[in-house]
Design a protein around this motif. Structure first.
Motif, PDB file in Angstrom:
ATOM      1  N   UNK A  55      12.864  40.653  53.142  1.00 49.98           N
ATOM      2  CA  UNK A  55      12.173  39.534  53.791  1.00 49.98           C
ATOM      3  C   UNK A  55      10.685  39.825  53.937  1.00 49.98           C
ATOM      4  N   UNK A  56      10.359  41.041  54.342  1.00 52.18           N
ATOM      5  CA  UNK A  56       8.960  41.430  54.494  1.00 52.18           C
ATOM      6  C   UNK A  56       8.213  41.351  53.167  1.00 52.18           C
ATOM      7  N   UNK A  61       4.452  38.321  49.573  1.00 53.35           N
ATOM      8  CA  UNK A  61       4.187  37.656  48.289  1.00 53.35           C
ATOM      9  C   UNK A  61       3.843  36.184  48.507  1.00 53.35           C
ATOM     10  N   UNK A  62       4.611  35.508  49.362  1.00 56.61           N
ATOM     11  CA  UNK A  62       4.365  34.076  49.584  1.00 56.61           C
ATOM     12  C   UNK A  62       2.996  33.836  50.215  1.00 56.61           C
ATOM     13  N   UNK A  63       2.589  34.707  51.145  1.00 56.93           N
ATOM     14  CA  UNK A  63       1.263  34.574  51.749  1.00 56.93           C
ATOM     15  C   UNK A  63       0.164  34.837  50.724  1.00 56.93           C
ATOM     16  N   UNK A  64       0.368  35.824  49.873  1.00 59.24           N
ATOM     17  CA  UNK A  64      -0.620  36.124  48.835  1.00 59.24           C
ATOM     18  C   UNK A  64      -0.786  34.944  47.883  1.00 59.24           C
ATOM     19  N   UNK A  65       0.323  34.313  47.516  1.00 60.08           N
ATOM     20  CA  UNK A  65       0.266  33.146  46.631  1.00 60.08           C
ATOM     21  C   UNK A  65      -0.481  32.005  47.313  1.00 60.08           C
ATOM     22  N   UNK A  66      -0.144  31.732  48.575  1.00 58.53           N
ATOM     23  CA  UNK A  66      -0.790  30.640  49.298  1.00 58.53           C
ATOM     24  C   UNK A  66      -2.292  30.868  49.433  1.00 58.53           C
ATOM     25  N   UNK A  67      -2.685  32.091  49.769  1.00 53.41           N
ATOM     26  CA  UNK A  67      -4.102  32.398  49.962  1.00 53.41           C
ATOM     27  C   UNK A  67      -4.852  32.336  48.628  1.00 53.41           C
ATOM     28  N   UNK A  80       3.142  33.672  61.600  1.00 55.98           N
ATOM     29  CA  UNK A  80       4.562  33.993  61.483  1.00 55.98           C
ATOM     30  C   UNK A  80       4.782  35.180  60.561  1.00 55.98           C
ATOM     31  N   UNK A  81       4.048  35.217  59.437  1.00 59.61           N
ATOM     32  CA  UNK A  81       4.206  36.307  58.481  1.00 59.61           C
ATOM     33  C   UNK A  81       3.788  37.650  59.044  1.00 59.61           C
ATOM     34  N   UNK A  85       6.105  41.056  59.581  1.00 56.08           N
ATOM     35  CA  UNK A  85       5.772  42.413  59.146  1.00 56.08           C
ATOM     36  C   UNK A  85       5.805  43.395  60.319  1.00 56.08           C
ATOM     37  N   UNK A  86       5.317  42.957  61.477  1.00 51.40           N
ATOM     38  CA  UNK A  86       5.316  43.842  62.648  1.00 51.40           C
ATOM     39  C   UNK A  86       6.735  44.093  63.154  1.00 51.40           C
TER      40      UNK A  86
END
Length: 215
Positions: A55-56, A61-67, A80-81, A85-86
């Motif tokens: 999940x982490x 990956x999803x945040x990197x794609x969005x950014x 949320x992401x 991770x935390x």
């Protein structure tokens, strides 16, 4: 050369890709939690830890794609992401699934508190986040803010009830197949508010389409 000439324009993800980046990590979480003992040969009680690690990775990956596409971090998915991770890191480090189970409670409580604090100080945070998508009167934004704040409180309470009362596998299933449909249904319901308080973005006056109807 002026600043506006060199300032990168924000791009927007297509709706399909946006849904994939939001739903994809949850799908990975569910799949690995249900199948990691078959795929990796771990004991079934360890499934949640394999799922948390996957999940982490999927969230990152999803945040990197969005950014990379929109050229700026999406606010709510980023918060949320980061918490995934935390709390996921604590789950893996301490080998205690409590932390990943608490993550939805914490993030929804944070969103509710932020929205309510904004109202208290005269700030309409939803307007800042979604103002590019919807043009509403300030009253409309306040109505939406109250409703979403209440909904986030509801999600936090539901998460606490489910993880404390049922098995880990059922909690994972509810997180994936329960929370998402409930959230989509609630968001669609709020379109009535959007319609009622819709403003013409050019004139700043109430649009013809939004001049009728009730909440």
């Amino acid at each position: 050369m002026s600043e506006t000439a060199v300032k990168p324009r924000r791009r927007h993800m297509g709706q399909g890709l946006k849904v994939a980046t939001e739903v994809g990590p949850l799908g990975v979480f569910f799949l690995v939690n249900s199948q990691s003992h078959n795929i990796f040969g771990n004991a079934e009680p360890q499934n949640i830890f394999w799922a948390t690690g996957a999940f982490m990775i999927a969230i990152a990956i999803s945040l990197a794609v969005a950014i990379s596409i929109e050229r700026r971090p999406p606010v709510m998915p980023l918060v949320s992401g980061v918490l995934v991770l935390i709390m996921g890191g604590l789950t893996l480090y301490l080998q205690d699934e409590l932390f990943i189970k608490l993550k939805p409670t914490i993030v929804n409580s944070m969103f509710a508190a932020a929205l309510l604090a904004g109202l208290a100080f005269g700030q309409l945070f939803l307007k800042y986040i979604f103002g590019a998508a919807f043009s509403l009167s300030d009253k409309g934004w306040r109505v939406l803010t109250w409703r979403w704040a209440g909904f986030f409180v509801f999600l936090a309470i539901v998460n606490e009830i489910v993880w404390r009362s049922f098995s880990t596998d059922l909690w994972v299933s509810f997180k994936v197949f329960g929370i998402m449909p409930i959230t989509i249904a609630f968001a669609l319901w709020q379109m009535r508010v959007v319609y009622r308080y819709q403003m013409d973005p050019e004139t700043g006056e109430k649009s013809v389409e939004g001049s009728g109807g009730g909440s």
